[in-house]
Each structure stands twice: as C-alpha cells, then as structure tokens.
Design an enzyme around this catalytic site. Sequence first.
Site, PDB file in Angstrom:
ATOM      1  CG  ASP A  52      -2.071   1.142   1.160  1.00  0.00           C
ATOM      2  OD1 ASP A  52      -2.105   1.234   0.031  1.00  0.00           O
ATOM      3  OD2 ASP A  52      -2.313   1.065   1.963  1.00  0.00           O
ATOM      4  CG  ASN A  83      -7.702  -1.939  -5.341  1.00  0.00           C
ATOM      5  OD1 ASN A  83      -7.117  -3.224  -4.449  1.00  0.00           O
ATOM      6  ND2 ASN A  83      -8.084  -1.242  -4.155  1.00  0.00           N
TER       7      ASN A  83
HETATM    8  C1  IPE Z   1      -5.449  -2.760   0.118  1.00  0.00           C
HETATM    9  O1  IPE Z   1      -5.017  -1.503  -0.529  1.00  0.00           O
HETATM   10  C2  IPE Z   1      -5.495  -3.613  -1.380  1.00  0.00           C
HETATM   11  C3  IPE Z   1      -3.748  -3.845  -2.209  1.00  0.00           C
HETATM   12  C4  IPE Z   1      -2.938  -3.075  -1.729  1.00  0.00           C
HETATM   13  C5  IPE Z   1      -4.134  -4.264  -3.448  1.00  0.00           C
HETATM   14  P1  IPE Z   1      -6.209  -0.540  -0.146  1.00  0.00           P
HETATM   15  O2  IPE Z   1      -5.649   1.329  -1.159  1.00  0.00           O
HETATM   16  O3  IPE Z   1      -7.114  -0.870  -1.540  1.00  0.00           O
HETATM   17  O4  IPE Z   1      -6.848  -0.396   1.129  1.00  0.00           O
HETATM   18  P2  IPE Z   1      -7.448   0.878   1.198  1.00  0.00           P
HETATM   19  O5  IPE Z   1      -8.604   0.948   1.315  1.00  0.00           O
HETATM   20  O6  IPE Z   1      -6.869   1.851   1.804  1.00  0.00           O
HETATM   21  O7  IPE Z   1      -8.501   0.240   2.897  1.00  0.00           O
HETATM   22  C1  IPE Z   2      -1.362   0.106  -3.011  1.00  0.00           C
HETATM   23  O1  IPE Z   2      -1.335   1.869  -3.736  1.00  0.00           O
HETATM   24  C2  IPE Z   2      -2.073  -0.740  -4.731  1.00  0.00           C
HETATM   25  C3  IPE Z   2      -3.038  -0.804  -4.633  1.00  0.00           C
HETATM   26  C4  IPE Z   2      -3.830  -0.709  -4.285  1.00  0.00           C
HETATM   27  C5  IPE Z   2      -3.547  -1.200  -6.334  1.00  0.00           C
HETATM   28  P1  IPE Z   2      -2.849   2.621  -3.269  1.00  0.00           P
HETATM   29  O2  IPE Z   2      -3.088   2.998  -4.503  1.00  0.00           O
HETATM   30  O3  IPE Z   2      -3.380   1.899  -2.580  1.00  0.00           O
HETATM   31  O4  IPE Z   2      -1.830   3.270  -2.574  1.00  0.00           O
HETATM   32  P2  IPE Z   2      -2.501   4.527  -1.897  1.00  0.00           P
HETATM   33  O5  IPE Z   2      -3.033   4.437  -0.789  1.00  0.00           O
HETATM   34  O6  IPE Z   2      -3.376   5.386  -2.674  1.00  0.00           O
HETATM   35  O7  IPE Z   2      -1.240   5.633  -1.530  1.00  0.00           O
HETATM   36 MG    MG Z   3      -4.374   2.215  -0.920  1.00  0.00          MG
END
Ligand code: IPE
Ligand code: IPE
Ligand code: MG
Length: 226
Positions: A12, A60
């Site tokens: 994340d 996602n």
């Molecule tokens: C968790 O991250 C999912 C992945 C890393 C693929 P998210 O960014 O989707 O999670 P939330 O929305 O902060 O809970």
């Molecule tokens: C995690 O990084 C990757 C996926 C969920 C695909 P994010 O895209 O959630 O990054 P933040 O949390 O918005 O910084």
């Molecule tokens: Mg995220």
Amino acid sequence: MGGLKHVAFIMDGNGRWATAKGEPRLNGHKEGAKAMENLVPYAFSRGATVLSFYAFSTENWSRPKGEVNGILSLLMLLLKRNFKFLMENDIKLMVSGDLSPLSESRKRRITDAIEKTKDNTKTVNILFNYGGKSDILHAFKGLVEKGITNPTERDFEAELYTKELPPVDLLIRTGGEKRLSNFMLWQSAYTELYFTDVLWPDFTKSDLDEAICWFEGRSRRYGGIK
Ligand code: IPE
Ligand code: IPE
Ligand code: MG
C-alpha cells in the site's frame, strides 16, 4: 530462518508516493512494481519459500477506469518481464483470485505461465481480484459442488484460492494503515502482523530485514503457553 515460510505483503502507498512527487498515481504503481521485483530474490534468500503479494483487491474496481486499466496492464507487463526469471530461479507462479473479468488472451497468458512453472519449488503468489470474503465464499461453493456437507478445516482449505499454501507467518503492510482491507482472512488466523509507514515504492531490502528481525522476536503461542 526458523518458522518463516510464508511472507505476505499488502503493498500500500503507491498512489500517495506519486502524489507527493506531483506525479500521476500510475507512476507510483510502476515504481511499486519495481520494488516488488527487487524484493522477491532477497526474500527467498532470507529463507521464505512462499511470497504473497496483494496486487488488486475485489474493492479496487471502484477506482477510476484509467487507474484500474493501468494497474491491469502493469501486472501483465510484470509477468512478461519476469517469466524467464521465474523459470530460471525455480519459482512457481500462483494467482489467487477470480480471473474471469480478464480478456481471454490475458487469462491464457496467466494460465500458461502458471502451467509452465507448476513444478518449481518456491512460490510467488499474486493476489489479483482477490478478497478474503470472496475467497471464503468461493471455498464454500466448492464444498457445495462436491457435496461435502460436514467439512473439516482441511477440506475447506482445499477449496480456497490459496489451497496448497502454508498459512501466512508474517504479513507486512506498508503505507501506514493498520487494517487488513479484505486480505486473506482464513489464512491469517495466526499471522504476525507488521505495519510500517514506509510507502510501498520506498520499501527496500533493509526494511524487509527490519520486519523479519521483528518477526524473529515474536513468541508464537497459538493459544497455548510457553
Ligand atoms: C489494499 O490497499 C489492497 C492492495 C494493496 C491491493 P487499498 O488501498 O485498496 O486499501 P484501503 O482502501 O486503504 O483499505
Ligand atoms: C496500493 O497502493 C496498490 C493498490 C491498491 C493497487 P494504493 O494505490 O492504494 O496507494 P495509496 O494508498 O492510494 O497511496
Ligand atoms: Mg491504498
């Protein structure tokens, strides 16, 4: 190293990494992909035999179309770029999650790589279109299909997307949030949970060392006493 077989990553912070630099979010995902490539050989060298990476959750899909498509293309590119590496390093590709929304050609490329690497001994498990709840429901449906009405835990596990994998020993979530976000719910019943504020694209080998060092200091009691 004792007890550490399966390490999982909730990768994340890609978006915030890019935004902080004034770049499009997709650049964060690209940098995140590089961080992952960089960590795989090192994590295996530290004794793990299974590495799971949460790459795309069932939730996602709610992101803007451009970002979703960008992530999907990037995952396909990652596979293309690393297939040879997997073969040469005795690594099996596994994908946990529902591949059905993908195009036929993408599905074929993935199942082809899974098939060609299936006899390798180490595992890289990519969680794609994965949700812990959807995994449990998928397993439940599998049991129903087989007519198993009084399942054991083993029967249930055999129907999970992650079937033959050992439970997760260490889960590392980067990006500062302390939550599971629908990561493997069944498989993390006794997982050691490690949270760090480091954003995923910045997560390095020495950050992994720190997490492993923390893990080695844990007393895993599994409900018993030491
Ligand atoms: C968790 O991250 C999912 C992945 C890393 C693929 P998210 O960014 O989707 O999670 P939330 O929305 O902060 O809970
Ligand atoms: C995690 O990084 C990757 C996926 C969920 C695909 P994010 O895209 O959630 O990054 P933040 O949390 O918005 O910084
Ligand atoms: Mg995220």
